[in-house]
Design an enzyme around this catalytic site. Structure first.
Site, mmCIF file in Angstrom:
data_model
loop_
_atom_site.group_PDB
_atom_site.id
_atom_site.type_symbol
_atom_site.label_atom_id
_atom_site.label_comp_id
_atom_site.label_asym_id
_atom_site.label_seq_id
_atom_site.Cartn_x
_atom_site.Cartn_y
_atom_site.Cartn_z
ATOM 1 N N LYS A 297 0.822 -1.056 0.082
ATOM 2 C CA LYS A 297 0.111 -0.180 -0.049
ATOM 3 C C LYS A 297 0.763 1.160 0.081
ATOM 4 C CE LYS A 297 -2.017 -0.929 3.856
ATOM 5 N NZ LYS A 297 -1.785 -2.286 4.487
ATOM 6 N N ARG B 43 -9.665 1.499 8.816
ATOM 7 C CA ARG B 43 -9.328 0.009 9.239
ATOM 8 C C ARG B 43 -10.637 -0.598 10.053
ATOM 9 N NH1 ARG B 43 -3.223 0.818 9.311
ATOM 10 N NH2 ARG B 43 -2.203 -1.383 9.556
ATOM 11 N N ARG C 145 11.998 -5.509 5.199
ATOM 12 C CA ARG C 145 11.535 -3.962 4.954
ATOM 13 C C ARG C 145 12.436 -2.848 5.810
ATOM 14 N NH1 ARG C 145 5.519 -1.854 5.078
ATOM 15 N NH2 ARG C 145 5.669 -2.029 7.187
ATOM 16 N N ARG D 280 11.588 -0.977 11.362
ATOM 17 C CA ARG D 280 10.175 -0.350 12.244
ATOM 18 C C ARG D 280 10.268 -1.501 13.370
ATOM 19 N NH1 ARG D 280 5.455 0.551 8.581
ATOM 20 N NH2 ARG D 280 4.403 -0.712 10.233
ATOM 21 N N ARG E 125 -0.206 -8.769 13.641
ATOM 22 C CA ARG E 125 -0.630 -7.408 12.830
ATOM 23 C C ARG E 125 -1.574 -8.188 11.568
ATOM 24 N NH1 ARG E 125 4.615 -4.925 11.093
ATOM 25 N NH2 ARG E 125 3.635 -3.661 9.462
HETATM 26 P P1 ADP Z 1 0.837 -1.872 8.081
HETATM 27 O O1 ADP Z 1 -0.281 -1.511 7.231
HETATM 28 O O2 ADP Z 1 2.108 -2.313 7.340
HETATM 29 O O3 ADP Z 1 0.396 -2.631 9.321
HETATM 30 P P2 ADP Z 1 0.884 0.826 9.211
HETATM 31 O O4 ADP Z 1 2.226 1.789 9.190
HETATM 32 O O5 ADP Z 1 -0.301 1.268 8.267
HETATM 33 O O6 ADP Z 1 1.380 -0.502 8.749
HETATM 34 O O7 ADP Z 1 0.562 0.862 10.572
HETATM 35 C C1 ADP Z 1 1.384 0.459 11.777
HETATM 36 C C2 ADP Z 1 0.680 0.386 12.925
HETATM 37 O O8 ADP Z 1 0.036 1.650 13.300
HETATM 38 C C3 ADP Z 1 -0.489 -0.634 12.914
HETATM 39 O O9 ADP Z 1 -0.292 -1.758 13.535
HETATM 40 C C4 ADP Z 1 -1.548 -0.020 14.097
HETATM 41 O O10 ADP Z 1 -1.061 -0.262 15.467
HETATM 42 C C5 ADP Z 1 -1.193 1.630 13.827
HETATM 43 N N1 ADP Z 1 -2.170 2.216 12.797
HETATM 44 C C6 ADP Z 1 -1.933 2.737 11.643
HETATM 45 N N2 ADP Z 1 -3.269 2.988 11.143
HETATM 46 C C7 ADP Z 1 -4.140 2.769 11.976
HETATM 47 C C8 ADP Z 1 -5.684 2.875 12.098
HETATM 48 N N3 ADP Z 1 -6.443 3.535 10.896
HETATM 49 N N4 ADP Z 1 -6.262 2.602 13.076
HETATM 50 C C9 ADP Z 1 -5.822 1.976 14.094
HETATM 51 N N5 ADP Z 1 -4.278 1.928 14.385
HETATM 52 C C10 ADP Z 1 -3.506 2.129 13.231
#
Ligand code: ADP
Length: 225
Positions: free
Chosen positions: A21, A96, A135, A168, A179
């Site tokens: 994404k 999400r 990554r 990360r 996750r």
């Molecule tokens: P990925 O899609 O690779 O899991 P992100 O960078 O989008 O990575 O998200 C990393 C973390 O940030 C998630 O595991 C969550 O804890 C938090 N997070 C990100 N976006 C949201 C969201 N829309 N709602 C709740 N938590 C979020």
């Protein structure tokens, strides 16, 4: 572009962690100039700066859990309301959950626009674990690298901003698996929500980056959503 969306295009990138994404969003931002809103990047910045939101979010993020809706929703709402004169929005990692999706629809409708396309990048758990454990991310600008397939030109340094390129905290194998589980628990409901609106474009996230991008790009150019 139709009148109905007020000239502003809204695209949502959806799919499991590691499906690509963020990578695709970066490319779309470069070509189309849409504002990239990555909730993951916003939260990581808050963690880095040790803000009250950051301190709350860190615990959830390190465990691979979602940050609560009442933390993330006001942040996105504020960001949207402050963004004027952009040609469009590119959401990455948001929404999400159903309350997040409902809030987004409501605020966008108040702005005279709506989600035009949800790009659903999908791939297998095996590929995800392989990708995420390799990554690396620039801690300053968020640019994404991969140890094997896309290393920075100078080891540990971002090509764009010279920031530190790091692993990360939540890209460890144990957290990746958590996750993925969290993602699976949320997916069915959100996918149904988007499908009902008829705005979903499913793209194979296992394809090489440029091939997925071509499919997305062609779709966005052909269909003025
Ligand atoms: P990925 O899609 O690779 O899991 P992100 O960078 O989008 O990575 O998200 C990393 C973390 O940030 C998630 O595991 C969550 O804890 C938090 N997070 C990100 N976006 C949201 C969201 N829309 N709602 C709740 N938590 C979020």
């Amino acid at each position: 572009m139709g009148e109905s969306n007020n000239g502003m295009r809204v695209i949502v990138m959806f799919g499991p962690p590691g499906a690509g994404k963020g990578t695709q969003a970066q490319k779309l931002q470069e070509e189309f100039g849409y504002l990239h809103i990555s909730t993951g990047d916003i939260l990581r910045e808050a963690v880095e700066k040790k803000t009250p939101v950051g301190l709350k979010a860190k615990k959830c993020m390190d465990k691979g859990e979602l940050v609560p809706d009442d933390v993330i929703i006001p942040i996105v709402k504020d960001k949207l309301e402050r963004s004027i004169n952009v040609p469009g929005f590119l959401f990455d990692g948001f929404p999400r959950t159903i309350p997040q999706a409902e809030m987004l629809d409501k605020v966008l409708s108040e702005m005279g626009t709506a989600i035009g396309r949800v790009i659903y990048l999908n791939t297998t758990a095996k590929i995800i674990v392989k990708r995420l454990s390799g990554r690396r991310t620039c801690e300053k600008c968020g640019k994404i690298y991969h140890m094997v397939t896309l290393p920075p030109k100078i080891d540990g340094k971002c090509d764009e901003c010279n920031g530190r390129v790091i692993l990360r905290d939540d890209d460890s194998e144990e957290t990746i698996i958590r996750r993925l589980k969290v993602y699976e628990q949320q997916t069915a409901a959100i996918l149904k929500y988007f499908k009902k609106k008829g705005i979903l474009l499913e793209v194979d996230g296992a394809l090489p980056v440029k091939d997925s991008y071509e499919i997305i790009r062609a779709n966005l150019i052909q269909e003025k959503v």
